[in-house]
Design a protein around this motif. Sequence first.
Motif, PDB file in Angstrom:
ATOM      1  N   ARG A  93       0.827  -1.218   0.000  1.00 32.70           N
ATOM      2  CA  ARG A  93       0.000   0.000   0.000  1.00 32.70           C
ATOM      3  C   ARG A  93       0.860   1.267   0.000  1.00 32.70           C
ATOM      4  N   ALA A  94       1.980   1.226   0.694  1.00 33.94           N
ATOM      5  CA  ALA A  94       2.882   2.381   0.703  1.00 33.94           C
ATOM      6  C   ALA A  94       3.461   2.616  -0.693  1.00 33.94           C
ATOM      7  N   LEU A  95       3.849   1.541  -1.374  1.00 33.80           N
ATOM      8  CA  LEU A  95       4.378   1.666  -2.733  1.00 33.80           C
ATOM      9  C   LEU A  95       3.293   2.145  -3.696  1.00 33.80           C
ATOM     10  N   VAL A  96       2.069   1.647  -3.512  1.00 34.80           N
ATOM     11  CA  VAL A  96       0.939   2.070  -4.343  1.00 34.80           C
ATOM     12  C   VAL A  96       0.688   3.569  -4.144  1.00 34.80           C
ATOM     13  N   ALA A  97       0.683   4.011  -2.896  1.00 36.81           N
ATOM     14  CA  ALA A  97       0.444   5.429  -2.604  1.00 36.81           C
ATOM     15  C   ALA A  97       1.515   6.309  -3.247  1.00 36.81           C
ATOM     16  N   ASP A  98       2.758   5.856  -3.212  1.00 42.84           N
ATOM     17  CA  ASP A  98       3.850   6.614  -3.816  1.00 42.84           C
ATOM     18  C   ASP A  98       3.646   6.724  -5.326  1.00 42.84           C
ATOM     19  N   LEU A  99       3.299   5.609  -5.967  1.00 46.31           N
ATOM     20  CA  LEU A  99       3.079   5.629  -7.411  1.00 46.31           C
ATOM     21  C   LEU A  99       1.855   6.482  -7.756  1.00 46.31           C
ATOM     22  N   GLN A 100       0.792   6.381  -6.976  1.00 44.83           N
ATOM     23  CA  GLN A 100      -0.393   7.205  -7.224  1.00 44.83           C
ATOM     24  C   GLN A 100      -0.065   8.698  -7.091  1.00 44.83           C
ATOM     25  N   ARG A 101       0.756   9.036  -6.116  1.00 48.75           N
ATOM     26  CA  ARG A 101       1.166  10.435  -5.927  1.00 48.75           C
ATOM     27  C   ARG A 101       1.925  10.929  -7.155  1.00 48.75           C
ATOM     28  N   LEU A 102       2.851  10.113  -7.648  1.00 51.87           N
ATOM     29  CA  LEU A 102       3.623  10.510  -8.827  1.00 51.87           C
ATOM     30  C   LEU A 102       2.731  10.632 -10.059  1.00 51.87           C
ATOM     31  N   LEU A 103       1.790   9.717 -10.208  1.00 52.13           N
ATOM     32  CA  LEU A 103       0.872   9.791 -11.340  1.00 52.13           C
ATOM     33  C   LEU A 103       0.034  11.070 -11.276  1.00 52.13           C
ATOM     34  N   ALA A 104      -0.427  11.400 -10.080  1.00 53.18           N
ATOM     35  CA  ALA A 104      -1.219  12.625  -9.916  1.00 53.18           C
ATOM     36  C   ALA A 104      -0.389  13.860 -10.258  1.00 53.18           C
ATOM     37  N   LEU A 105       0.865  13.873  -9.851  1.00 51.59           N
ATOM     38  CA  LEU A 105       1.754  14.995 -10.175  1.00 51.59           C
ATOM     39  C   LEU A 105       1.930  15.145 -11.680  1.00 51.59           C
ATOM     40  N   CYS A 106       1.841  14.041 -12.382  1.00 48.71           N
ATOM     41  CA  CYS A 106       1.996  14.056 -13.843  1.00 48.71           C
ATOM     42  C   CYS A 106       0.666  14.301 -14.548  1.00 48.71           C
ATOM     43  N   GLY A 107      -0.403  14.459 -13.770  1.00 53.27           N
ATOM     44  CA  GLY A 107      -1.699  14.744 -14.360  1.00 53.27           C
ATOM     45  C   GLY A 107      -2.547  13.532 -14.680  1.00 53.27           C
ATOM     46  N   SER A 108      -2.107  12.334 -14.307  1.00 50.92           N
ATOM     47  CA  SER A 108      -2.869  11.119 -14.585  1.00 50.92           C
ATOM     48  C   SER A 108      -3.838  10.854 -13.438  1.00 50.92           C
ATOM     49  N   ARG A 109      -5.116  10.963 -13.755  1.00 51.06           N
ATOM     50  CA  ARG A 109      -6.131  10.756 -12.717  1.00 51.06           C
ATOM     51  C   ARG A 109      -7.169   9.716 -13.117  1.00 51.06           C
ATOM     52  N   ASN A 110      -6.962   9.015 -14.213  1.00 50.70           N
ATOM     53  CA  ASN A 110      -7.916   8.023 -14.699  1.00 50.70           C
ATOM     54  C   ASN A 110      -7.796   6.737 -13.873  1.00 50.70           C
ATOM     55  N   THR A 111      -8.647   6.601 -12.891  1.00 47.39           N
ATOM     56  CA  THR A 111      -8.589   5.432 -12.012  1.00 47.39           C
ATOM     57  C   THR A 111      -9.371   4.244 -12.567  1.00 47.39           C
ATOM     58  N   ASN A 112      -9.854   4.346 -13.804  1.00 42.06           N
ATOM     59  CA  ASN A 112     -10.571   3.238 -14.435  1.00 42.06           C
ATOM     60  C   ASN A 112      -9.635   2.223 -15.076  1.00 42.06           C
ATOM     61  N   ARG A 113      -8.358   2.455 -14.992  1.00 45.13           N
ATOM     62  CA  ARG A 113      -7.354   1.539 -15.541  1.00 45.13           C
ATOM     63  C   ARG A 113      -6.512   0.976 -14.406  1.00 45.13           C
ATOM     64  N   SER A 129      11.546  16.040 -21.253  1.00 42.29           N
ATOM     65  CA  SER A 129      11.354  17.473 -21.431  1.00 42.29           C
ATOM     66  C   SER A 129       9.970  17.944 -20.970  1.00 42.29           C
ATOM     67  N   THR A 130       9.005  17.023 -20.865  1.00 43.96           N
ATOM     68  CA  THR A 130       7.655  17.406 -20.463  1.00 43.96           C
ATOM     69  C   THR A 130       7.378  17.138 -18.990  1.00 43.96           C
ATOM     70  N   MET A 131       8.315  16.514 -18.301  1.00 41.86           N
ATOM     71  CA  MET A 131       8.124  16.235 -16.882  1.00 41.86           C
ATOM     72  C   MET A 131       9.147  17.019 -16.076  1.00 41.86           C
ATOM     73  N   PRO A 132       8.688  17.639 -14.994  1.00 43.21           N
ATOM     74  CA  PRO A 132       9.601  18.458 -14.183  1.00 43.21           C
ATOM     75  C   PRO A 132      10.639  17.626 -13.443  1.00 43.21           C
ATOM     76  N   GLY A 133      11.828  18.194 -13.301  1.00 45.09           N
ATOM     77  CA  GLY A 133      12.888  17.561 -12.504  1.00 45.09           C
ATOM     78  C   GLY A 133      13.168  16.139 -12.928  1.00 45.09           C
ATOM     79  N   ASN A 134      13.252  15.261 -11.943  1.00 45.54           N
ATOM     80  CA  ASN A 134      13.519  13.854 -12.237  1.00 45.54           C
ATOM     81  C   ASN A 134      12.227  13.044 -12.182  1.00 45.54           C
ATOM     82  N   GLY A 135      11.097  13.672 -12.509  1.00 46.10           N
ATOM     83  CA  GLY A 135       9.784  13.037 -12.425  1.00 46.10           C
ATOM     84  C   GLY A 135       9.669  11.767 -13.237  1.00 46.10           C
TER      85      GLY A 135
END
Length: 160
Positions: A93-113, A129-135
């Motif tokens: 769950r901790a790893l899932v939360a981390d990945l979900q946080r990164l996806l949200a930062l990248c604008g991915s919010r489609n939870t149907n997949r 070039s389209t993602m900030p920092g080391n995103g």
Amino acid sequence: MSCGMCCNGVLFHHVGLQDKDSPKTLASLGFRLKRKQGKMVFEQPCKAWKQDGCGIYADRPVRCRQFECRQALGVRSGLITEEQAVNAVEGARALVADLQRLLALCGSRNTNRPLLKRAAMLLDQVDSSTMPGNGLQALRDASRELEEYLEREFRVDGPP
């Protein structure tokens, strides 16, 4: 037994229907059915999964009745304690939360997949070039770490 990762799109992308499953009934319950390699499957996350469990538990598909992850098998066989299994679930769950946080930062919010599929799709669509920092690298690393953890701690013989 109620972590839900086999239902919520974390552990699997899809689940294969069995002979005793009724595609018509499952479709009427809101399941997204499709053919994959000649076999009928329903996609994850499962439409019947709710935070507190399966919404159609008594009528769930055959494969869902049969499936046990590595943690459930370990507890049932006495190889691990329930506390150890809970710790493994919390780690996932901790790893899932981390990945979900990164996806949200990248604008991915489609939870149907499924979660890892969403990450892979995003990684295919963007470049550094389209993602900030080391995103981009952080997203790659988080996806890989979750995939390896799931493989080691939860998966048994591939998808159901």
